[in-house]
Design an enzyme around this catalytic site. Structure first.
Site, short mmCIF file in Angstrom:
data_model
loop_
_atom_site.label_atom_id
_atom_site.label_comp_id
_atom_site.label_asym_id
_atom_site.label_seq_id
_atom_site.Cartn_x
_atom_site.Cartn_y
_atom_site.Cartn_z
N THR A 119 9.33 -3.31 11.37
CA THR A 119 9.25 -2.71 11.26
C THR A 119 8.39 -2.75 9.55
OG1 THR A 119 11.16 -1.67 9.80
CG2 THR A 119 10.32 -0.49 12.03
N ALA A 120 8.27 -4.29 9.34
CA ALA A 120 8.04 -4.89 7.80
C ALA A 120 6.34 -4.56 8.18
CB ALA A 120 8.92 -6.18 7.60
N ARG A 121 6.42 -5.64 8.10
CA ARG A 121 4.77 -6.30 8.08
C ARG A 121 4.46 -6.94 9.49
NH1 ARG A 121 4.07 -2.36 5.49
NH2 ARG A 121 3.71 -1.74 3.86
N ASP A 162 6.79 -2.01 15.11
CA ASP A 162 5.48 -1.03 14.48
C ASP A 162 4.16 -1.36 13.54
OD1 ASP A 162 5.90 2.57 13.34
OD2 ASP A 162 6.42 1.30 11.71
N GLU A 164 -4.38 -4.21 12.05
CA GLU A 164 -4.15 -3.48 12.43
C GLU A 164 -5.57 -2.46 12.21
OE1 GLU A 164 -0.79 -1.19 10.38
OE2 GLU A 164 0.29 -2.56 11.24
N HIS A 212 2.38 1.93 13.40
CA HIS A 212 2.66 1.56 12.10
C HIS A 212 3.22 3.35 11.31
CE1 HIS A 212 2.14 -0.64 7.91
NE2 HIS A 212 3.30 0.72 7.37
N ILE A 213 4.11 3.26 12.08
CA ILE A 213 4.89 4.75 11.19
C ILE A 213 5.98 5.34 11.15
CG2 ILE A 213 3.29 6.67 12.99
CD1 ILE A 213 5.92 6.56 15.24
N GLY A 214 6.76 4.75 11.08
CA GLY A 214 8.04 3.80 9.82
C GLY A 214 8.31 4.87 8.61
N SER A 215 7.55 5.89 7.58
CA SER A 215 7.50 6.22 6.39
C SER A 215 6.77 8.03 6.99
CB SER A 215 7.06 5.59 5.52
OG SER A 215 5.64 6.15 5.78
C1 DGY Z 1 4.89 0.97 3.50
O1 DGY Z 1 4.82 2.14 2.00
O2 DGY Z 1 4.29 0.02 2.79
C2 DGY Z 1 4.53 1.47 4.43
O3 DGY Z 1 4.38 0.64 5.26
C3 DGY Z 1 3.34 2.54 4.94
O4 DGY Z 1 2.50 1.74 3.89
#
Ligand code: DGY
Length: 321
Positions: free
Chosen positions: A238-240, A264, A269, A287-290
């Site tokens: 869930t990082a990058r 994620d 992307e 990419h919906i972690g947040s």
């Molecule tokens: C972050 O805050 O880094 C999340 O990946 C959304 O951009």
């Protein structure tokens, strides 16, 4: 009356955040939520005092060099700042901030979802149900990996890593971690520290990537390190995307070295490597972690708190450059 600062907001933000922007600033909003090309962003920034971008805008050295003189701050709506060339911003005297803390719970939650989804073959199961292809039950049908009681390795034991560890303890998992610095005993909460990723990896039934994307972590999980994981391990990220060598990950998922992956975040992307879609043992999210209502509001408010401080002549809480 003092002129209100002009803020270029690159994406559509939550209503409550845009309301506060309208109240306190002269915002240039993006109601259509279009992704701006560089030239368009530069044109829209004319006369702006600040930018409020997301990770979807690549603020490269070239783009930062083209920003108008009026821009004093870049208040990111994100905790990650790998999309901003911080050195270039610093060189121009532009203050850069991010939004830590407020997305920790949401991202840790998603890590647990990825672990469960990947281990219990949620993607395959969902597909069977949605396509109407489910036709029988048997003891050997859709057998996955149990999460409870397993060893979870965490690379990057910052805010999100620590909360992921706490949640994972609810599944009786034993936590191992690697971090640049060892945590205090209180923060470790019994987690086992490994000085290097190489030392950590053989102890991971599950591996969660929680380190920031930096030149040092670029492709940190490469083929050589994947080989150090136990056979049948599960990787979640869930990082990058850049912290994983995606080709090596795909090879390991194809060979069975890894049982599954829950992802994620990706390189390039939203145009992800097609192999991820084709593999049955991937559990993929966009990419919906947040992406919870609470967290997205809090990210916006935190970015605005930073802008408020800057324009009041105070030090912003979350300055990264
Ligand atoms: C972050 O805050 O880094 C999340 O990946 C959304 O951009």
């Amino acid at each position: 009356m003092r002129k209100r600062p002009v803020v270029l907001v690159t994406r559509k933000l939550p209503e409550a955040v845009e309301d506060r922007l309208r109240r306190d600033y002269e915002p240039r909003l993006n109601p259509q939520d279009r992704l701006y090309e560089s030239d368009e962003l530069i044109a829209l920034a004319a006369g702006a005092d600040a930018l409020l971008p997301c990770h979807t805008e690549r603020l490269t050295a070239q783009l930062i060099a083209r920003l108008p003189e009026s821009v004093r701050a870049i208040a990111n709506f994100s905790v990650g700042v790998d999309h901003v060339d911080l050195a270039a911003a610093r060189a121009r005297g532009i203050i850069v901030t991010n939004t830590p803390d407020v997305l920790t719970d949401a991202t840790a939650e998603l890590t647990i979802l990825l672990m469960l989804g990947a281990a219990r073959r949620a993607s395959e199961g969902e597909r069977l149900m949605r396509t109407g292809a489910w036709d029988s039950w048997s003891p050997s049908f859709m057998v996955g990996v149990q999460v409870t009681g397993k060893r979870l390795g965490i690379i990057g034991m910052g805010r999100v890593g620590q909360v992921t560890a706490r949640r994972a303890r609810g599944f009786d998992m034993t936590i191992h971690y690697h971090n640049r610095r060892r945590l205090s005993a209180g923060l470790e909460g019994g987690a086992i520290y490994h000085q290097t990723a190489e030392e950590l990896l053989p102890h991971c039934d599950f591996l969660a990537m929680h380190c920031p994307a930096t030149p040092e972590t670029h492709r940190l999980l490469d083929g050589v390190r994947i080989a150090l994981l136990p056979g049948g391990a599960i990787v979640v990220n869930t990082a990058r995307g850049s912290v994983v060598d995606e080709e090596a990950l795909i090879t390991a998922l194809k060979s069975g070295k890894l049982a599954a992956a829950g992802l994620d975040v990706y390189n390039n992307e939203p145009h992800i490597n097609a192999a991820f879609r084709e593999l049955p043992n991937t559990f993929l999210l966009p990419h919906i972690g947040s992406a919870t209502r609470e967290t997205r509001d809090a990210m916006g408010f935190r970015a605005l708190d930073n802008l408020d401080a800057i324009f009041a002549g105070r030090a912003p809480r979350d300055r990264v450059a």
